[in-house]
Design a protein around this motif. Structure first.
Motif, PDB file in Angstrom:
ATOM      1  N   ALA A 269       0.715  -1.235  -0.029  1.00 39.87           N
ATOM      2  CA  ALA A 269       0.063  -0.113   0.254  1.00 39.87           C
ATOM      3  C   ALA A 269       0.921   1.178  -0.087  1.00 39.87           C
ATOM      4  O   ALA A 269       1.890   1.092   0.467  1.00 39.87           O
ATOM      5  N   GLU A 270       0.383   2.290  -0.504  1.00 38.84           N
ATOM      6  CA  GLU A 270       1.047   3.658  -0.616  1.00 38.84           C
ATOM      7  C   GLU A 270       1.400   4.094   0.912  1.00 38.84           C
ATOM      8  O   GLU A 270       2.866   4.521   0.966  1.00 38.84           O
ATOM      9  N   ALA A 271       0.566   3.766   1.890  1.00 43.00           N
ATOM     10  CA  ALA A 271       1.180   3.953   3.264  1.00 43.00           C
ATOM     11  C   ALA A 271       2.270   3.135   3.616  1.00 43.00           C
ATOM     12  O   ALA A 271       3.206   3.690   4.407  1.00 43.00           O
ATOM     13  N   ALA A 272       2.249   1.830   3.425  1.00 46.35           N
ATOM     14  CA  ALA A 272       3.464   1.134   3.637  1.00 46.35           C
ATOM     15  C   ALA A 272       4.725   1.506   3.143  1.00 46.35           C
ATOM     16  O   ALA A 272       5.740   1.546   3.616  1.00 46.35           O
ATOM     17  N   LEU A 273       4.856   2.127   1.922  1.00 50.66           N
ATOM     18  CA  LEU A 273       5.711   2.693   1.206  1.00 50.66           C
ATOM     19  C   LEU A 273       6.436   3.830   1.903  1.00 50.66           C
ATOM     20  O   LEU A 273       7.665   4.060   2.166  1.00 50.66           O
ATOM     21  N   ALA A 274       5.540   4.750   2.258  1.00 46.48           N
ATOM     22  CA  ALA A 274       5.550   5.972   2.969  1.00 46.48           C
ATOM     23  C   ALA A 274       6.152   5.696   4.277  1.00 46.48           C
ATOM     24  O   ALA A 274       7.257   6.224   4.485  1.00 46.48           O
ATOM     25  N   ASN A 275       5.714   4.888   5.049  1.00 46.27           N
ATOM     26  CA  ASN A 275       6.222   4.334   6.194  1.00 46.27           C
ATOM     27  C   ASN A 275       7.698   3.900   6.121  1.00 46.27           C
ATOM     28  O   ASN A 275       8.879   4.113   7.004  1.00 46.27           O
ATOM     29  N   ALA A 276       7.870   3.059   5.128  1.00 44.45           N
ATOM     30  CA  ALA A 276       9.152   2.563   4.963  1.00 44.45           C
ATOM     31  C   ALA A 276      10.294   3.320   4.723  1.00 44.45           C
ATOM     32  O   ALA A 276      11.448   3.700   5.172  1.00 44.45           O
ATOM     33  N   LEU A 277       9.949   4.421   3.856  1.00 42.81           N
ATOM     34  CA  LEU A 277      10.772   5.445   3.388  1.00 42.81           C
ATOM     35  C   LEU A 277      11.038   6.492   4.564  1.00 42.81           C
ATOM     36  O   LEU A 277      12.157   6.734   4.614  1.00 42.81           O
ATOM     37  N   ALA A 278      10.069   6.715   5.414  1.00 40.23           N
ATOM     38  CA  ALA A 278      10.175   7.619   6.349  1.00 40.23           C
ATOM     39  C   ALA A 278      11.103   6.812   7.640  1.00 40.23           C
ATOM     40  O   ALA A 278      11.947   7.650   8.076  1.00 40.23           O
ATOM     41  N   ALA A 279      11.173   5.690   7.669  1.00 47.63           N
ATOM     42  CA  ALA A 279      11.953   4.914   8.498  1.00 47.63           C
ATOM     43  C   ALA A 279      13.423   5.143   8.026  1.00 47.63           C
ATOM     44  O   ALA A 279      14.252   5.091   8.836  1.00 47.63           O
TER      45      ALA A 279
END
Length: 68
Positions: A48-58
């Motif tokens: 999901a877009e949110a999972a990608l965003a969370n991974a990049l933020a981490a």
């Protein structure tokens, strides 16, 4: 050159480089028994877009000193 080999070579030049692996495989079997580089993240497709965003933020979160 595999993605893992590329990440290792890039990290040799820039150890602080963030690394995100994505694949449709359930497990990182494409690594063929080798470990992900320290601090790298594995994200299974589809994501999901949110999972990608969370991974990049981490990955892009500033590293804090242990004493701070």
């Amino acid at each position: 050159m595999s993605g893992l080999d590329l990440a290792i070579a890039a990290r040799a030049a820039r150890p602080e480089l963030p690394v995100l692996f994505t694949s449709g495989y359930g497990d990182p079997i494409v690594l063929k028994g080798r470990a992900l580089p320290a601090g790298a993240i594995w994200l299974q497709k589809p994501y999901a877009e949110a999972a990608l965003a969370n991974a990049l933020a981490a990955l892009l979160r500033p590293v804090r000193d242990e004493g701070v």
